[in-house]
Design a protein around this motif. Structure first.
Motif, PDB file in Angstrom:
ATOM      1  N   TYR A 159       1.055  -0.722   0.416  1.00 46.38           N
ATOM      2  CA  TYR A 159       0.099  -0.335   0.232  1.00 46.38           C
ATOM      3  C   TYR A 159       1.193   1.241  -0.245  1.00 46.38           C
ATOM      4  N   PRO A 160       1.481   0.907   0.533  1.00 47.45           N
ATOM      5  CA  PRO A 160       2.548   2.587   0.325  1.00 47.45           C
ATOM      6  C   PRO A 160       3.087   2.691  -0.345  1.00 47.45           C
ATOM      7  N   VAL A 161       3.371   1.682  -1.530  1.00 43.22           N
ATOM      8  CA  VAL A 161       3.865   2.216  -2.764  1.00 43.22           C
ATOM      9  C   VAL A 161       3.468   2.911  -3.925  1.00 43.22           C
ATOM     10  N   LEU A 162       1.315   2.156  -3.347  1.00 47.64           N
ATOM     11  CA  LEU A 162       0.389   2.695  -4.852  1.00 47.64           C
ATOM     12  C   LEU A 162       0.214   4.244  -3.770  1.00 47.64           C
ATOM     13  N   SER A 163       0.483   4.227  -2.880  1.00 49.21           N
ATOM     14  CA  SER A 163      -0.071   6.160  -1.936  1.00 49.21           C
ATOM     15  C   SER A 163       0.901   7.164  -2.012  1.00 49.21           C
ATOM     16  N   MET A 164       2.310   6.690  -2.263  1.00 46.89           N
ATOM     17  CA  MET A 164       3.416   7.271  -2.214  1.00 46.89           C
ATOM     18  C   MET A 164       3.103   8.055  -4.542  1.00 46.89           C
ATOM     19  N   PHE A 165       2.685   6.581  -5.046  1.00 41.46           N
ATOM     20  CA  PHE A 165       2.846   7.404  -6.434  1.00 41.46           C
ATOM     21  C   PHE A 165       1.949   8.087  -6.754  1.00 41.46           C
ATOM     22  N   SER A 166       1.104   7.748  -5.716  1.00 34.87           N
ATOM     23  CA  SER A 166      -0.841   8.546  -6.066  1.00 34.87           C
ATOM     24  C   SER A 166      -0.706   9.811  -5.668  1.00 34.87           C
ATOM     25  N   LEU A 167       0.712   9.886  -4.426  1.00 33.93           N
ATOM     26  CA  LEU A 167      -0.005  11.659  -3.987  1.00 33.93           C
ATOM     27  C   LEU A 167       1.669  12.297  -4.527  1.00 33.93           C
ATOM     28  N   PHE A 168       2.169  11.818  -5.840  1.00 38.73           N
ATOM     29  CA  PHE A 168       3.308  12.283  -6.327  1.00 38.73           C
ATOM     30  C   PHE A 168       2.477  12.653  -7.934  1.00 38.73           C
ATOM     31  N   PHE A 169       2.218  12.235  -8.453  1.00 37.10           N
ATOM     32  CA  PHE A 169       1.210  12.131  -9.387  1.00 37.10           C
ATOM     33  C   PHE A 169       0.369  13.040  -8.956  1.00 37.10           C
ATOM     34  N   LEU A 170      -0.474  12.710  -8.284  1.00 35.52           N
ATOM     35  CA  LEU A 170      -1.894  13.817  -7.584  1.00 35.52           C
ATOM     36  C   LEU A 170      -1.244  15.587  -7.643  1.00 35.52           C
ATOM     37  N   HIS A 171       0.041  15.415  -7.234  1.00 30.74           N
ATOM     38  CA  HIS A 171       0.892  16.991  -7.258  1.00 30.74           C
ATOM     39  C   HIS A 171       1.509  17.333  -8.409  1.00 30.74           C
ATOM     40  N   LEU A 172       1.889  16.494  -9.300  1.00 33.90           N
ATOM     41  CA  LEU A 172       2.225  16.704 -10.481  1.00 33.90           C
ATOM     42  C   LEU A 172       0.902  17.268 -11.864  1.00 33.90           C
ATOM     43  N   PHE A 173      -0.224  16.280 -11.404  1.00 39.14           N
ATOM     44  CA  PHE A 173      -1.617  17.166 -12.291  1.00 39.14           C
ATOM     45  C   PHE A 173      -2.365  18.081 -11.735  1.00 39.14           C
ATOM     46  N   VAL A 174      -1.648  18.760  -9.912  1.00 38.92           N
ATOM     47  CA  VAL A 174      -2.497  19.901  -9.931  1.00 38.92           C
ATOM     48  C   VAL A 174      -1.468  21.088 -10.096  1.00 38.92           C
ATOM     49  N   TYR A 175       0.308  20.636 -10.668  1.00 41.38           N
ATOM     50  CA  TYR A 175       1.052  21.285 -11.212  1.00 41.38           C
ATOM     51  C   TYR A 175       0.440  22.050 -12.610  1.00 41.38           C
ATOM     52  N   GLY A 176      -0.317  20.486 -13.379  1.00 47.56           N
ATOM     53  CA  GLY A 176      -0.447  21.361 -14.619  1.00 47.56           C
ATOM     54  C   GLY A 176      -2.085  21.930 -14.358  1.00 47.56           C
ATOM     55  N   CYS A 177      -2.405  21.836 -13.338  1.00 45.97           N
ATOM     56  CA  CYS A 177      -3.813  22.422 -13.129  1.00 45.97           C
ATOM     57  C   CYS A 177      -3.343  24.320 -13.646  1.00 45.97           C
ATOM     58  N   ASN A 178      -1.732  24.252 -12.431  1.00 45.68           N
ATOM     59  CA  ASN A 178      -1.468  25.720 -11.861  1.00 45.68           C
ATOM     60  C   ASN A 178      -0.835  26.401 -13.149  1.00 45.68           C
ATOM     61  N   ILE A 179      -0.942  25.600 -14.464  1.00 44.46           N
ATOM     62  CA  ILE A 179      -0.108  25.327 -15.967  1.00 44.46           C
ATOM     63  C   ILE A 179      -1.440  26.134 -16.289  1.00 44.46           C
ATOM     64  N   PHE A 180      -1.914  25.229 -16.398  1.00 41.73           N
ATOM     65  CA  PHE A 180      -3.046  25.831 -17.441  1.00 41.73           C
ATOM     66  C   PHE A 180      -3.978  27.050 -16.752  1.00 41.73           C
ATOM     67  N   MET A 181      -4.351  27.299 -15.396  1.00 38.96           N
ATOM     68  CA  MET A 181      -4.778  28.798 -14.590  1.00 38.96           C
ATOM     69  C   MET A 181      -3.956  30.000 -15.156  1.00 38.96           C
ATOM     70  N   TRP A 182      -2.221  29.794 -15.107  1.00 30.40           N
ATOM     71  CA  TRP A 182      -1.600  30.180 -14.931  1.00 30.40           C
ATOM     72  C   TRP A 182      -1.222  31.419 -17.034  1.00 30.40           C
ATOM     73  N   ARG A 183      -1.382  30.259 -17.517  1.00 33.49           N
ATOM     74  CA  ARG A 183      -1.858  30.338 -18.871  1.00 33.49           C
ATOM     75  C   ARG A 183      -2.552  31.149 -19.600  1.00 33.49           C
ATOM     76  N   ASN A 184      -3.972  31.087 -18.879  1.00 36.04           N
ATOM     77  CA  ASN A 184      -5.396  31.808 -19.120  1.00 36.04           C
ATOM     78  C   ASN A 184      -4.925  33.153 -18.108  1.00 36.04           C
ATOM     79  N   THR A 185      -4.299  33.173 -16.692  1.00 40.18           N
ATOM     80  CA  THR A 185      -4.606  34.844 -17.118  1.00 40.18           C
ATOM     81  C   THR A 185      -3.331  34.966 -17.280  1.00 40.18           C
ATOM     82  N   ARG A 186      -2.585  34.858 -17.856  1.00 37.53           N
ATOM     83  CA  ARG A 186      -1.305  35.558 -18.758  1.00 37.53           C
ATOM     84  C   ARG A 186      -0.151  35.903 -17.435  1.00 37.53           C
ATOM     85  N   ILE A 187      -0.248  34.443 -17.003  1.00 38.93           N
ATOM     86  CA  ILE A 187       0.898  35.173 -15.552  1.00 38.93           C
ATOM     87  C   ILE A 187       2.082  34.123 -15.678  1.00 38.93           C
TER      88      ILE A 187
END
Length: 837
Positions: free
Chosen positions: A482-510
């Protein structure tokens, strides 16, 4: 925009701009906003306000509609004649534009209020009585041209100021290159002499050269002519960066003008305890230093060593004595020359980028004037575009070609000195091609998203059938797989959120690319981030689904137990893979950031480093899982399924506790290093925030070992203080909010998001998610789920909070850059001349 065949020194005319490369069927206002330089937005023509003024004029004309307009035959014919006459240059000199129909534009010299010094030209437009406006319509027309004049004057002043800034920078870089060329020649000559005298022996290190360089003036193109001495104008950003530099003196003979000159008291205050500098070397009344930024551990160690033993080392570093010409000579080796060369190359790239922005500024503003005057003519049925555009064409921002010529010169210099005459190679640095987004990326995102969802549903069904993730589940599986699955899930959730950040930064011209100093051709787009997340999670869930299936069927050999460890090993090897596949530049950028964080007191802290360290502060559960799994598989505990070994052995248990503190320690050390570099007391205050976080983490660890009322009370007190500290810093310092005197109450003067309530909701969410530490006190359980699953959900909420924090942190940073019109990086220059008493 002028075609590529048009000479670059020619300024734009309205006829050229009518065939500008603007996409059809797209509103100009949206295209204008999409193409302007974000940090210079306030300096561009306020096209949107001018459109409002034209709408007001249209409304005023409607109110005065009871007054009959003159027949078309009474004004169209004279307008056509006037239009024909205005094309005769000898009948229409620039300055006074007399046309008997609508407007008259006056050009005046503006002077400063105190000493009367002329500071530039301003334009004032008068709406003539013969224009045909009456009542409210006349007032609205006058208000429109008053604002139009204000915009033209603003554009001219900003363009002139930026042009002067870039010209001064270009002059400084020319002088820097002249010193560099002669230094390289001196080093090459020393190597040649050393090679000939060594009789075939080879040195392990680059030989040093002690030299005195004679410098003569040259033009930017290499033409031998006398120019005025240029003085580099240091902005606040220059001073902040200059404090990060270390210095090695080099004796220079000859006149360098005011190359990077700063007075001695100011220079000493800026560099006190923060550079490699010793005493300046004086030669014929001038002192020149080579400034190498303290960015690596070796330079940092040298800086600290010289700080402690300055007198002793200054004696040991002197190789030569006083030269026969009265110049003190010091050694300089090829490595330092190479570093200086890199700095000058980076400065030239940034200068070229800034000049490109200035060209965009010139073109877009000219098109904006054309478009808005065309709207005015259409609404009022008057002929003013020809008259006013002649004024705009002759104004400074459109008629000056100094920046364009400097752009050509920078290009030529770069080709000659840094691209060995290969223009195509030079343009890869000066004007890199943007990576085109492919539809295949979008397709694979959809494909792997569907695959991930299907596999995850199958995994959940299998886990439910096997009774996993409950309080009575398989202890070995929950402790090791289970720690392997939870660790990867947290890491790629963070990466996914970063992708959402990039999308919002581009849309708002940041401009996150500029803030993080990413290479435009190598940065990850949000689609790339989403593709990495969906592909990786599909592989991970697929492997874990197969592993769980084997466990349920009764396979429990060491090979089966090693499957999660092999999955972790494969992803680790992929991260460090040296082949140019799988986003190698981004992977190595990530590894460099992690290296800089781990060795944080010794590396100079830049924005991307402390931003990444803040992300790690939200990934403490991931780091603890990684430490446990490394111990479990390295000690071969998986062969005996002894999942408790790493928690029983004292030094492994202590290491697990240390991991909980590391992100906060790294971030605190970054604050200390930034204070050492910049001398800003705010970094010490920020350091206190991370110290309070470490104390809160320590009390939680102690409470886990001893569930007494005393430790519980201490956890509540320390964690509450740390939370208040963190919330204050989030809202006031990182986000720039809670400014009581701002025009937006409780927010700040400048906001990128139009809906103000979003900021208040965001502050409330941040407050709520900051209270996740309460789970230590109340021990929440969701039904019969294992407590580790509950902790995973809380960790996921912290990752989401961090992604939410990321947007506002960069919004505030972007607005700070825009407030200073800072659109290009100011690279510190290696050679500086200082004044001595």
């Amino acid at each position: 925009m002028a075609s590529s065949e048009t000479p670059r020194h020619q300024y734009h005319s309205c006829s050229e701009l009518h065939c500008c490369t603007l996409k059809p069927m797209v509103k100009f206002s949206k295209q204008f906003e999409g193409q302007l330089v974000p940090e210079w937005k306030e300096a561009f023509v306020d096209y949107w306000q001018l459109k409002k003024d034209i709408k007001n004029l249209q409304v005023a004309a409607g109110e005065d509609g009871d007054k009959a307009a003159p027949p078309p035959s009474q004004w169209q014919a004279p307008a056509a004649a006037s239009h024909w006459v205005m094309r005769l240059p000898f009948l229409n000199p620039h300055g006074h534009h007399k046309e008997n129909s609508v407007i008259q534009v006056h050009r005046k010299l503006a002077s400063s209020g105190n000493d009367g010094t002329v500071v530039g030209e301003v334009y004032e437009t008068v709406v003539l009585d013969t224009a045909g406006f009456a009542g409210a319509e006349a007032e609205a027309a006058s208000a429109f041209f008053q604002r139009l004049d204000e915009q033209l004057n603003k554009v001219n002043r900003f363009y002139e100021r930026k042009e002067r800034e870039f010209l001064d920078r270009g002059e400084s870089l020319r002088r820097q290159l002249q010193i560099l060329v002669e230094l390289k020649a001196a080093v090459t000559e020393a190597r040649r002499r050393g090679g000939s005298s060594a009789a075939g022996s080879t040195d392990q290190e680059d030989p040093s050269v002690s030299c005195s360089i004679l410098h003569g003036d040259q033009s930017l193109r290499g033409i031998t002519e006398q120019e005025q001495e240029g003085q580099e104008k240091f902005t606040k950003d220059d001073i902040a960066k200059s404090t990060d530099e270390g210095e090695d003196q080099l004796s220079i003979s000859g006149g360098f003008g005011n190359l990077g000159r700063i007075d001695k008291p100011r220079e000493e205050a800026a560099n006190k305890m923060r550079t490699l500098s010793g005493k300046a070397v004086t030669c014929q009344g001038r002192s020149v230093r080579i400034n190498i930024p303290i960015t690596t551990p070796s330079r940092t160690v040298i800086a600290i060593r010289e700080l402690l033993f300055d007198d002793m080392l200054s004696q040991s570093r002197k190789i030569g004595g006083i030269g026969g010409d009265g110049c003190e000579k010091l050694s300089i080796n090829k490595k330092k020359v190479h570093q200086a060369e890199k700095m000058i190359r980076g400065a030239l790239v940034e200068l070229y980028k800034g000049l490109g922005y200035l060209k965009t500024y010139q073109t877009l503003n000219m098109v904006a004037f054309v478009k808005i005057l065309k709207k005015f003519d259409k609404i009022t049925a008057k002929e003013v575009q020809t008259t006013y555009l002649k004024v705009v064409e002759s104004s400074y921002f459109n008629s000056s070609d100094k920046a364009i010529r400097l752009m050509d010169d920078v290009e030529e210099l770069f080709v000659r000195h840094f691209a060995t005459g290969d223009k195509r190679k030079a343009m890869k640095y000066l004007k890199p091609n943007q990576k085109e987004e492919s539809h295949a990326t979008t397709f694979f995102i959809g494909l792997f998203t569907g695959s991930f969802v299907a596999l995850f549903i199958g995994y959940c069904i299998m886990a439910h059938i096997a009774g996993m993730y409950t309080q009575q589940s398989n202890k070995v599986y929950m402790s090791t797989s289970y720690p392997v699955l939870s660790m990867f899930s947290l890491f790629f959730l963070h990466l996914f959120v970063y992708g959402c950040n990039i999308f919002m930064w581009r849309n708002t011209r940041i401009n996150y690319t500029f803030i993080f100093e990413f290479t435009p051709t190598k940065e990850l787009k949000y689609r790339d981030v989403f593709l990495i997340c969906t592909t990786s999670m599909t592989i991970i869930v697929g492997v874990m689904f197969a592993h769980l299936t084997l466990i349920v069927k009764g396979y429990s050999s060491s090979a089966v137990q090693a499957i999660p460890g092999c999955l972790l090993l494969v992803f680790s090897l992929t991260l460090v893979c040296p082949f140019k596949i799988l986003y190698r530049s981004s992977r190595y950028q990530f590894l460099r950031a992690i290296r800089n964080i781990i060795l944080t007191p010794f590396y100079k802290v830049v924005m991307v480093d402390f931003f990444m360290a803040d992300q790690l502060c939200s990934q403490v559960p991931l780091l603890r899982s990684l430490e446990y799994l490394a111990c479990y598989y390295i000690t071969s505990s998986y062969k005996t399924q002894d999942y408790g070994y790493c928690t029983r052995v004292k030094h492994f248990r202590d290491l697990a506790y240390a991991v909980s503190f590391l992100p906060y320690y790294w971030r605190a050390m970054q604050c200390a290093r930034r204070w050492f570099d910049e001398g800003d007391i705010n970094h010490i205050v920020n350091l206190g925030k991370y110290v309070s976080a470490m104390l809160a983490a320590g009390t939680k660890v102690a409470y886990e070992n001893d569930n007494s009322a005393g430790w519980l009370s201490l956890v509540v007190i320390v964690s509450s203080i740390a939370t208040i500290y963190q919330l204050y810093w989030d809202f006031v310092k990182d986000w720039g909010l809670l400014q009581f005197n701002s025009k937006n109450p409780w927010l700040r003067n400048d906001l990128i998001l139009k809906q103000k309530y979003i900021y208040f909701i965001s502050m409330g969410l941040n407050l709520l998610l900051r209270l996740a530490w309460l789970q230590t006190v109340i021990h929440p359980n969701i039904g019969s789920l294992d407590s580790r699953v509950t902790l995973f959900f809380l960790a996921a909420l912290e990752v989401i909070r961090r992604g939410h924090w990321n947007f506002y942190r960069l919004e505030n940073e972007h607005l700070n850059n825009a407030g200073k019109f800072r659109a290009v990086k100011v690279v510190p220059l290696p050679f500086h001349e200082v004044e001595e008493d």
